[in-house]
Design an enzyme around this catalytic site. Structure first.
Site, mmCIF file in Angstrom:
data_model
loop_
_atom_site.group_PDB
_atom_site.id
_atom_site.type_symbol
_atom_site.label_atom_id
_atom_site.label_comp_id
_atom_site.label_asym_id
_atom_site.label_seq_id
_atom_site.Cartn_x
_atom_site.Cartn_y
_atom_site.Cartn_z
ATOM 1 N N GLY A 170 -0.302 -19.884 18.325
ATOM 2 C CA GLY A 170 -1.394 -20.856 19.020
ATOM 3 C C GLY A 170 -1.123 -20.571 20.495
ATOM 4 N N ASN A 175 6.238 -8.395 2.052
ATOM 5 C CA ASN A 175 4.884 -8.400 1.910
ATOM 6 C C ASN A 175 4.327 -9.303 0.783
ATOM 7 O OD1 ASN A 175 2.466 -6.969 2.841
ATOM 8 N ND2 ASN A 175 2.633 -5.660 0.979
ATOM 9 N N ARG A 234 2.042 -12.111 -0.560
ATOM 10 C CA ARG A 234 0.721 -12.330 -0.281
ATOM 11 C C ARG A 234 0.151 -13.669 -0.786
ATOM 12 N NH1 ARG A 234 -1.680 -8.745 4.115
ATOM 13 N NH2 ARG A 234 -0.218 -7.347 4.248
ATOM 14 N N TYR A 262 -1.380 -3.563 -7.188
ATOM 15 C CA TYR A 262 -1.188 -4.402 -5.963
ATOM 16 C C TYR A 262 -2.227 -4.141 -4.955
ATOM 17 C CZ TYR A 262 1.437 -7.196 -2.685
ATOM 18 O OH TYR A 262 1.843 -7.890 -1.837
ATOM 19 N N SER A 322 -1.604 -3.318 10.221
ATOM 20 C CA SER A 322 -1.058 -4.488 9.100
ATOM 21 C C SER A 322 0.101 -5.146 9.340
ATOM 22 C CB SER A 322 -0.826 -3.470 7.859
ATOM 23 O OG SER A 322 -2.021 -2.772 7.580
ATOM 24 N N ALA A 323 -0.130 -6.465 9.111
ATOM 25 C CA ALA A 323 0.887 -7.403 9.186
ATOM 26 C C ALA A 323 1.488 -7.514 10.887
ATOM 27 C CB ALA A 323 2.271 -6.962 8.637
ATOM 28 N N CYS A 324 0.484 -7.553 11.699
ATOM 29 C CA CYS A 324 0.685 -7.599 13.250
ATOM 30 C C CYS A 324 0.003 -8.992 13.693
ATOM 31 C CB CYS A 324 0.491 -6.335 13.849
ATOM 32 S SG CYS A 324 1.791 -5.132 13.448
ATOM 33 N N GLY A 325 -0.646 -9.629 12.989
ATOM 34 C CA GLY A 325 -1.077 -11.014 13.487
ATOM 35 C C GLY A 325 -2.604 -11.317 13.260
ATOM 36 N N ASP A 375 -9.462 -9.815 8.485
ATOM 37 C CA ASP A 375 -9.158 -8.378 8.158
ATOM 38 C C ASP A 375 -10.048 -7.324 8.608
ATOM 39 O OD1 ASP A 375 -6.826 -7.136 7.386
ATOM 40 O OD2 ASP A 375 -7.832 -6.337 5.486
ATOM 41 N N LYS A 412 -9.769 -2.296 1.466
ATOM 42 C CA LYS A 412 -9.351 -1.071 2.276
ATOM 43 C C LYS A 412 -10.218 0.050 1.815
ATOM 44 C CE LYS A 412 -7.086 -3.821 4.257
ATOM 45 N NZ LYS A 412 -6.236 -4.057 5.343
ATOM 46 N N ARG A 443 2.532 -3.994 17.800
ATOM 47 C CA ARG A 443 3.753 -4.577 17.828
ATOM 48 C C ARG A 443 4.658 -3.537 18.435
ATOM 49 N NH1 ARG A 443 6.550 -7.994 13.647
ATOM 50 N NH2 ARG A 443 4.561 -8.355 12.852
ATOM 51 N N HIS A 447 -10.801 -2.411 11.202
ATOM 52 C CA HIS A 447 -9.611 -3.151 10.480
ATOM 53 C C HIS A 447 -9.401 -4.191 11.534
ATOM 54 C CE1 HIS A 447 -5.253 -3.462 9.252
ATOM 55 N NE2 HIS A 447 -5.961 -4.080 8.568
ATOM 56 N N GLY A 475 -4.329 -3.874 -1.657
ATOM 57 C CA GLY A 475 -5.297 -2.753 -1.050
ATOM 58 C C GLY A 475 -5.425 -1.803 -1.733
ATOM 59 N N ARG A 494 0.735 -1.281 0.037
ATOM 60 C CA ARG A 494 0.039 -0.015 0.152
ATOM 61 C C ARG A 494 0.916 1.262 -0.005
ATOM 62 N NH1 ARG A 494 -1.938 0.939 4.351
ATOM 63 N NH2 ARG A 494 -1.356 -1.013 5.484
HETATM 64 P P1 GTP Z 1 -2.601 -7.527 7.411
HETATM 65 O O1 GTP Z 1 -3.243 -8.649 6.496
HETATM 66 O O2 GTP Z 1 -1.523 -6.806 6.684
HETATM 67 O O3 GTP Z 1 -3.672 -6.623 7.777
HETATM 68 O O4 GTP Z 1 -1.997 -8.256 8.621
HETATM 69 P P2 GTP Z 1 -2.285 -9.277 9.779
HETATM 70 O O5 GTP Z 1 -2.711 -8.535 10.930
HETATM 71 O O6 GTP Z 1 -3.495 -10.413 9.200
HETATM 72 O O7 GTP Z 1 -0.938 -10.212 9.904
HETATM 73 P P3 GTP Z 1 -0.600 -11.532 9.994
HETATM 74 O O8 GTP Z 1 -1.477 -12.412 10.836
HETATM 75 O O9 GTP Z 1 -0.529 -12.044 8.533
HETATM 76 O O10 GTP Z 1 0.996 -11.627 10.585
HETATM 77 C C1 GTP Z 1 2.078 -10.851 9.960
HETATM 78 C C2 GTP Z 1 3.309 -11.251 10.818
HETATM 79 O O11 GTP Z 1 3.068 -11.250 12.351
HETATM 80 C C3 GTP Z 1 3.871 -12.435 10.261
HETATM 81 O O12 GTP Z 1 5.300 -12.281 10.084
HETATM 82 C C4 GTP Z 1 3.865 -13.363 11.828
HETATM 83 O O13 GTP Z 1 4.800 -14.409 11.773
HETATM 84 C C5 GTP Z 1 3.655 -12.322 12.691
HETATM 85 N N1 GTP Z 1 3.085 -13.034 13.871
HETATM 86 C C6 GTP Z 1 1.690 -13.235 14.053
HETATM 87 N N2 GTP Z 1 1.326 -13.504 15.079
HETATM 88 C C7 GTP Z 1 2.513 -13.865 15.963
HETATM 89 C C8 GTP Z 1 2.706 -13.758 17.268
HETATM 90 O O14 GTP Z 1 1.794 -14.305 18.187
HETATM 91 N N3 GTP Z 1 3.867 -13.583 17.719
HETATM 92 C C9 GTP Z 1 5.022 -13.007 16.980
HETATM 93 N N4 GTP Z 1 6.103 -12.981 17.615
HETATM 94 N N5 GTP Z 1 4.568 -12.895 15.463
HETATM 95 C C10 GTP Z 1 3.484 -13.080 15.040
HETATM 96 C C1 SPV Z 2 -3.076 -4.346 5.274
HETATM 97 O O1 SPV Z 2 -2.107 -3.716 4.504
HETATM 98 O O2 SPV Z 2 -3.678 -4.340 6.270
HETATM 99 C C2 SPV Z 2 -3.343 -5.334 4.379
HETATM 100 C C3 SPV Z 2 -3.203 -5.663 2.920
HETATM 101 O O3 SPV Z 2 -4.628 -6.104 4.705
HETATM 102 S S1 SPV Z 2 -3.653 -4.758 1.905
HETATM 103 O O4 SPV Z 2 -5.051 -5.238 1.318
HETATM 104 O O5 SPV Z 2 -2.906 -4.500 0.729
HETATM 105 O O6 SPV Z 2 -4.143 -3.504 2.282
HETATM 106 MN MN MN Z 3 -5.158 -5.392 6.768
#
Ligand code: GTP
Ligand code: SPV
Ligand code: MN
Length: 591
Positions: free
Chosen positions: A501, A374, A376, A206, A257-260, A284, A215, A407, A235, A208, A78
């Site tokens: 888990g 990133n 996907r 690409y 984003s990308a925080c789990g 999401d 989004k 994070r 979100h 979002g 994004r």
């Molecule tokens: P978007 O799709 O971008 O909105 O992201 P999301 O919030 O769905 O993130 P996602 O679950 O794909 O996690 C992204 C990253 O966080 C990956 O690199 C995972 O390995 C890491 N991650 C997820 N859960 C955990 C956790 O409980 N502990 C740690 N240390 N890392 C985690």
């Molecule tokens: C995010 O960035 O929070 C995503 C991926 O879920 S995207 O759809 O590209 O925004």
């Molecule tokens: Mn997202």
């Protein structure tokens, strides 16, 4: 080339036909193809994408129905600096959004769109966000010259005839136009016109930026409409927790984003917590509205997952491994010689040799990553072994707990609970998080990301907080609010908490709190689990002192934290609800 006969106009809705005509006149495509959403159509579009080199068909024995895509290397995430909220006044969009007057932006982008589809096909994608028949569902139409977008929208949304059936003769649909142009960052704009329920996206192909239901509609336009109409577009993942007794409790969680979110939404509880089971509603986005029984109900507007690939393996996320075993499009991962995919953190050893996400030769000795951080997967939710059957319930599911989480390598404890709704809104509003690869620029830096919505709120963030505070009045049985941090590190730089888990142990405490089945200790930040309230049995190398370290509250760190929060509050001061300023004062006094 697809036969024109199969893609003819398939609606008699006058508003749709008129608008598409207008856009055809503007973009001047050679052909217009109306999508119907059938399997036959998808098969033909996939074949065409392969023929044109847009997709590579993967090894069908290993990954049936799977395809591989590489985006332009300048177009991998994004782009917040190119994302605009075009409200009549700049004030309405607020200081956290880029703004341009609608007239000016329309003129600029219509200039780019003019003639941009010459020699190309314009695809008309009707799509439904949410379960059919749901009062919360919304309809969009995306016009695009990208076959990759068509195929992705086919997975991510309920695409095709169903959307026109739900729309009938109404003209209440989102108008989305996407033109790839030459995929040049200098001509890349993602522009939202909330007052018109319209989106124009140019110059990207690409995620979002271009899957406009996600989004753009579900969050930016959605949040704007939600404020007017008394609901929330967030979100957030949504999941159901089944207890050993068989009852289900629904939880929504906002992590940036990308925080789990995807990982948490598909979590596999550890063996020790026998009988506990997670059911995924969404990974999401959540649309939430108070029901007539005074509870807050949520639907997942999406029908697929656009998830982060790196780190996905049978230990971190076994359900996702199953999800992406078939009918998945992989974008920007590595390609192995036997036409399978690879990424950092996949099960098993790395391939001796493969092509990286840019198509260059890669070996384990290479310095660069084989998969883009990133990269996907685009996969249908029906592949998910944990998919909750209620995902299609038009009424949605009643939410008992809302979890915020960022994070943070320091400062923020593993888990705490807000004292009440307004305190919870304060906790969400002041959330900080280290930036990730999901957006271009600044990875690793801590920034304020209120409710994980900083890049997705379609209006003034101060008014958004006000809306959250006001919502309380319409929810007689409000969800309890919590904050988690899976990412706190020890002095060696290792994650303090094992995560994935094992997060079930924290979630169990949250559920027990919602049902008043466990007590808690009061701290300056909020309620925290008592000494033995988080079950650590079966966790190896995890003495109780480590949990204490993960839960530690440092007065010094928190004074710094509150100063950092002030930056956002100053920015929003004109529209910041007084309640949040009081919460800040109360926190300072407690510390
Ligand atoms: P978007 O799709 O971008 O909105 O992201 P999301 O919030 O769905 O993130 P996602 O679950 O794909 O996690 C992204 C990253 O966080 C990956 O690199 C995972 O390995 C890491 N991650 C997820 N859960 C955990 C956790 O409980 N502990 C740690 N240390 N890392 C985690
Ligand atoms: C995010 O960035 O929070 C995503 C991926 O879920 S995207 O759809 O590209 O925004
Ligand atoms: Mn997202």
């Amino acid at each position: 080339m697809i036969k024109q006969t199969s893609g003819k106009c398939n609606t008699s809705n006058k508003a749709v036909v008129t608008w598409v005509d207008e856009m055809v006149k503007l973009c001047k495509p050679d052909q217009v193809y109306w999508c119907n959403g059938t399997k036959t159509e998808r098969k033909a579009l996939l074949a065409e994408a392969v023929e044109k080199g847009i997709l590579i068909k993967l090894n069908q024995k290993k990954r049936p129905g799977c395809y591989y895509h590489r985006s332009n290397p300048n177009d991998v995430a994004r782009v917040e600096q190119s994302t605009f909220i075009c409200t009549e006044s700049q004030d309405e969009a607020g200081p956290t959004n880029n703004w341009m007057a609608p007239k000016e932006m329309y003129q600029k982008l219509r200039g780019y769109a003019d003639g941009s589809m010459r020699g190309r096909t314009m695809y008309v994608i009707p799509y439904l966000m949410g379960p059919p028949g749901s009062p919360l569902a919304k309809i969009g139409i995306e016009l695009t010259d990208s076959i990759y977008v068509v195929l992705s929208m086919g997975t991510m949304t309920r695409m095709g005839k169903i959307a026109f059936d739900e729309l009938g003769n109404e003209d209440d649909f989102n108008r989305g136009l996407h033109c790839m142009l030459d995929v040049n960052p200098d001509r890349r704009y993602i522009a939202h016109f909330p007052a018109d329920n319209a989106i124009i996206s140019v110059g990207s192909n690409y995620g979002g930026n271009v899957l406009l239901g996600k989004k753009c509609l579900a969050l930016r336009i959605g949040s704007y409409l939600g404020r007017q109409q008394g609901w929330l577009a967030e979100h957030m993942l949504v999941l159901g927790v089944e207890s050993p007794a068989g009852d289900k409790t629904y939880v929504a969680a906002a992590f940036p984003s990308a925080c789990g979110k995807t990982n948490f939404a598909m979590m596999m509880p550890p063996a020790h917590l026998k009988g506990w089971k997670i059911w995924t509603i969404g990974d999401d986005i959540a649309w939430m509205k108070p029901g007539s029984d005074g509870r807050l109900y949520a639907i997942n507007p999406e029908a697929g997952y656009f998830g982060v690939v790196p780190g996905t393996n049978s230990k971190s996320n076994p359900a996702a491994v199953e999800v992406i075993s078939r009918d998945t499009i992989f974008t920007n991962v590595a390609l192995t010689p036997d036409l399978d995919v690879w990424w950092e953190g996949k099960d098993g050893p790395p391939p001796k040799e493969c092509l990286d996400w840019k198509g260059n030769k890669w070996t384990p000795a290479s310095e660069e990553k084989a998969a883009h951080p990133n990269s996907r997967f685009t996969a249908p939710m029906i592949n998910n072994p944990l998919l909750a059957p209620e995902v299609n319930d038009p009424a949605g599911v009643p939410i008992r707990a809302i979890i915020f989480g960022g994070r943070r390598s320091n400062t923020t404890p593993l888990i705490y609970q807000a004292f009440n709704w307004v305190h919870g809104v304060y906790i969400g509003a002041t959330m900080g998080s280290e930036m990730t690869a999901a957006a271009v620029g600044g990875a690793g830096q801590v920034r304020r990301d209120p409710m994980a919505m900083l890049p997705f709120c379609g209006y003034h963030m101060g008014d958004y907080f006000r809306h959250w505070i006001n919502m309380h009045k319409n929810i007689k049985h409000p969800p309890r609010i919590f904050h988690v941090n899976w990412f706190r590190k020890d002095s060696q730089g290792e994650f303090l908490w094992p995560g994935f888990g094992e997060n079930m142990r924290v979630l169990k405490w949250i559920i027990d709190r919602c049902h008043a089945r466990t007590d808690a200790d009061e701290t300056a930040l909020g309620w925290v689990p008592g000494p033995d309230s988080i079950d650590l049995i079966g966790l190896t190398n995890f003495p109780p002192e480590r949990l204490a370290e993960a839960q530690a509250i440092s007065e010094e760190e928190w004074r710094r934290e509150i100063l950092m929060q002030d930056e956002l509050f100053m920015k929003l001061h004109a529209c910041l609800p007084k309640e949040l300023i009081f919460q800040r004062e109360l926190l300072l006094a407690r510390l």
